[in-house]
Design an enzyme around this catalytic site. Structure first.
Site, PDB file in Angstrom:
ATOM      1  N   THR A  85      -1.184  -4.196   0.216  1.00 21.14           N
ATOM      2  CA  THR A  85      -0.233  -4.431   0.197  1.00 21.14           C
ATOM      3  C   THR A  85       0.947  -3.591   1.576  1.00 21.14           C
ATOM      4  O   THR A  85       0.334  -2.953   1.381  1.00 21.14           O
ATOM      5  CB  THR A  85       0.520  -3.822  -0.437  1.00 21.14           C
ATOM      6  N   LYS A 160       3.924 -11.420  -2.752  1.00 25.51           N
ATOM      7  CA  LYS A 160       4.317  -9.957  -3.619  1.00 25.51           C
ATOM      8  C   LYS A 160       5.484  -8.589  -3.466  1.00 25.51           C
ATOM      9  O   LYS A 160       5.245  -8.070  -4.759  1.00 25.51           O
ATOM     10  CB  LYS A 160       2.597  -8.988  -3.020  1.00 25.51           C
ATOM     11  N   LYS A 235       6.232   2.509  -3.435  1.00 20.77           N
ATOM     12  CA  LYS A 235       5.494   1.980  -1.877  1.00 20.77           C
ATOM     13  C   LYS A 235       6.633   0.533  -2.321  1.00 20.77           C
ATOM     14  O   LYS A 235       6.751   0.068  -0.944  1.00 20.77           O
ATOM     15  CB  LYS A 235       4.173   1.899  -2.423  1.00 20.77           C
TER      16      LYS A 235
HETATM   17  P1  NAD Z   1      -7.238   3.925  -1.324  1.00 20.26           P
HETATM   18  O1  NAD Z   1      -6.373   5.243  -0.914  1.00 20.26           O
HETATM   19  O2  NAD Z   1      -7.856   4.091  -2.564  1.00 20.26           O
HETATM   20  O3  NAD Z   1      -8.047   3.057  -0.428  1.00 20.26           O
HETATM   21  C1  NAD Z   1      -7.544   2.981   0.658  1.00 20.26           C
HETATM   22  C2  NAD Z   1      -8.691   3.089   2.143  1.00 20.26           C
HETATM   23  O4  NAD Z   1      -8.626   2.830   3.411  1.00 20.26           O
HETATM   24  C3  NAD Z   1      -9.285   5.223   1.851  1.00 20.26           C
HETATM   25  O5  NAD Z   1     -10.406   4.935   1.318  1.00 20.26           O
HETATM   26  C4  NAD Z   1      -9.400   5.120   2.990  1.00 20.26           C
HETATM   27  O6  NAD Z   1     -10.251   6.324   3.653  1.00 20.26           O
HETATM   28  C5  NAD Z   1      -9.559   4.023   3.967  1.00 20.26           C
HETATM   29  N1  NAD Z   1      -8.913   4.242   5.282  1.00 20.26           N
HETATM   30  C6  NAD Z   1      -7.597   5.127   5.736  1.00 20.26           C
HETATM   31  N2  NAD Z   1      -7.465   4.766   7.217  1.00 20.26           N
HETATM   32  C7  NAD Z   1      -8.770   4.176   7.340  1.00 20.26           C
HETATM   33  C8  NAD Z   1      -8.767   3.849   8.924  1.00 20.26           C
HETATM   34  N3  NAD Z   1      -8.038   3.608  10.054  1.00 20.26           N
HETATM   35  N4  NAD Z   1      -9.913   2.413   9.108  1.00 20.26           N
HETATM   36  C9  NAD Z   1     -10.727   2.360   8.027  1.00 20.26           C
HETATM   37  N5  NAD Z   1     -10.396   2.981   6.786  1.00 20.26           N
HETATM   38  C10 NAD Z   1      -9.362   3.399   6.295  1.00 20.26           C
HETATM   39  O7  NAD Z   1      -6.220   2.878  -1.946  1.00 20.26           O
HETATM   40  P2  NAD Z   1      -6.053   1.693  -2.850  1.00 20.26           P
HETATM   41  O8  NAD Z   1      -5.180   2.120  -4.402  1.00 20.26           O
HETATM   42  O9  NAD Z   1      -7.544   1.147  -2.940  1.00 20.26           O
HETATM   43  O10 NAD Z   1      -5.435   0.853  -2.316  1.00 20.26           O
HETATM   44  C11 NAD Z   1      -5.498  -0.373  -1.284  1.00 20.26           C
HETATM   45  C12 NAD Z   1      -4.843  -1.129  -0.900  1.00 20.26           C
HETATM   46  O11 NAD Z   1      -4.008  -1.882  -1.725  1.00 20.26           O
HETATM   47  C13 NAD Z   1      -2.737  -0.301  -0.713  1.00 20.26           C
HETATM   48  O12 NAD Z   1      -2.327  -1.080  -0.040  1.00 20.26           O
HETATM   49  C14 NAD Z   1      -1.837  -1.093  -2.462  1.00 20.26           C
HETATM   50  O13 NAD Z   1      -0.998  -0.998  -1.874  1.00 20.26           O
HETATM   51  C15 NAD Z   1      -3.137  -2.091  -2.485  1.00 20.26           C
HETATM   52  N6  NAD Z   1      -2.805  -2.475  -4.223  1.00 20.26           N
HETATM   53  C16 NAD Z   1      -4.034  -1.054  -4.834  1.00 20.26           C
HETATM   54  C17 NAD Z   1      -3.158  -1.164  -6.390  1.00 20.26           C
HETATM   55  C18 NAD Z   1      -3.737  -0.247  -6.978  1.00 20.26           C
HETATM   56  O14 NAD Z   1      -3.381  -0.638  -8.111  1.00 20.26           O
HETATM   57  N7  NAD Z   1      -4.160   0.826  -6.499  1.00 20.26           N
HETATM   58  C19 NAD Z   1      -2.787  -2.837  -6.635  1.00 20.26           C
HETATM   59  C20 NAD Z   1      -2.291  -3.460  -6.277  1.00 20.26           C
HETATM   60  C21 NAD Z   1      -2.513  -3.260  -4.309  1.00 20.26           C
END
Ligand code: NAD
Length: 288
Positions: A85, A160, A235
């Site tokens: 997102t 979204k 966010k």
């Molecule tokens: P998270 O923080 O658990 O995972 C993100 C991952 O990205 C981390 O493991 C981090 O190490 C990695 N990362 C950071 N910098 C990086 C780089 N330079 N190269 C490669 N990897 C890198 O977050 P999440 O909960 O998995 O969410 C991911 C996305 O999904 C976000 O944009 C969030 O808004 C969206 N989202 C999350 C949810 C939820 O319920 N968690 C629901 C819908 C959408």
């Protein structure tokens, strides 16, 4: 298909694990090292030879940085499928850069949270060229239960943030109405029974009721453990307001919801709680 998967956090790891049952998946994350998945030493290494590279990253700035490394490493005609997102502008900029490298780009943020990612029941809202959307449709079918093509690049992110702006507003409205009902001596079950089948109904009431013990099982029944954390709602609301400002769109309720979640997360005790924990917040407050 050969798939590169960049960003193996709470969402990315289970999505990649579901894909790895049917496809050859190579993952990369600088921090998370989930077991049971083939891992590469860099994003570029995970992306070479891949037909589709999926990114699932925290925000638009990180997406832009990672895309700058990925695109030159990807093979011509491959698809960059971003499921993070992020702001609409980052999605459109990254898509334009992909095209300049001879690639296709799809922005396909998800709804459904960690449970949906684990169970393969996410909803994808996608922007980008239709043929590329159709190519990745079998991957959507593994990771989710529904994928909607919303138009050109960035339109997935637009869908979204519009959806989540409605969600933030209806959750606040539902919570403040329950708190008002309490003060008027109206039983919560009676309130639910009326509203859930009346014109005040919304998903926030019928599927995710913020009152414990009322309606379907929801985070309210589990001490407001997230679910969908208040800071993630903040966010998404901020992304909606950033987009509204850029597009000169008047969104007063979206603005008010953003301000309220910002206060809840940043100066009250909302951090780490489900976004429906607005109800106990309203319960304890007096009209200013
Ligand atoms: P998270 O923080 O658990 O995972 C993100 C991952 O990205 C981390 O493991 C981090 O190490 C990695 N990362 C950071 N910098 C990086 C780089 N330079 N190269 C490669 N990897 C890198 O977050 P999440 O909960 O998995 O969410 C991911 C996305 O999904 C976000 O944009 C969030 O808004 C969206 N989202 C999350 C949810 C939820 O319920 N968690 C629901 C819908 C959408």
């Amino acid at each position: 298909m050969k798939i590169g998967f960049i960003g193996l956090g709470n969402m990315g790891a289970p999505m990649a694990a579901n894909l790895a049952r049917d496809h050859e998946v190579t993952g990369f994350d600088p921090v998370a090292q989930p077991t049971g998945l083939t891992l590469a030493p860099s994003a570029a290494a995970a992306a070479q030879d891949a037909d589709v590279v999926i990114t699932m990253l925290p925000d638009g700035n990180i997406l832009r940085t990672v895309a700058a490394e990925l695109h030159p490493a990807m093979k011509q005609g491959a698809i960059h499928l971003d499921c993070s997102t992020v702001d609409v502008d980052s999605a459109r900029t990254v898509a334009a850069q992909a095209i300049a490298h001879g690639l296709y780009a799809i922005d396909a943020p998800v709804s459904g949270g960690i449970g949906g990612a684990t169970n393969g029941t996410l909803t994808f809202m996608a922007g980008g060229p239709l043929p590329a959307f159709e190519t990745v449709a079998p991957l959507f079918a593994i990771m989710g239960q529904k994928a909607v093509h919303c138009g050109a690049a960035g339109n997935g992110q637009a869908a979204k943030i519009c959806n989540n702006m409605i969600l933030g507003v209806t959750m606040i409205a539902t919570c403040e109405a329950f708190a008002l009902a309490d003060k008027l001596g109206l039983d919560r079950q009676a309130m639910f029974d009326v509203v859930s089948t009346s014109s005040g109904a919304s998903w926030s009431m019928t599927s995710y009721c913020p009152a414990p013990g009322i309606g379907p099982v929801s985070p309210a029944d589990n001490g407001y453990q997230p679910g969908f954390a208040a800071e993630l709602m903040l966010k998404d609301l901020r992304l909606s307001q950033q987009a509204a400002e850029a597009a000169q769109a008047d969104t007063p309720l979206g603005q008010a919801a953003t301000a309220l979640y910002a206060r809840f997360v940043e100066t009250e005790d909302g951090r780490g709680k489900d976004f429906s924990a607005m109800l106990p917040r309203f319960e304890t407050r007096q009209r200013p």
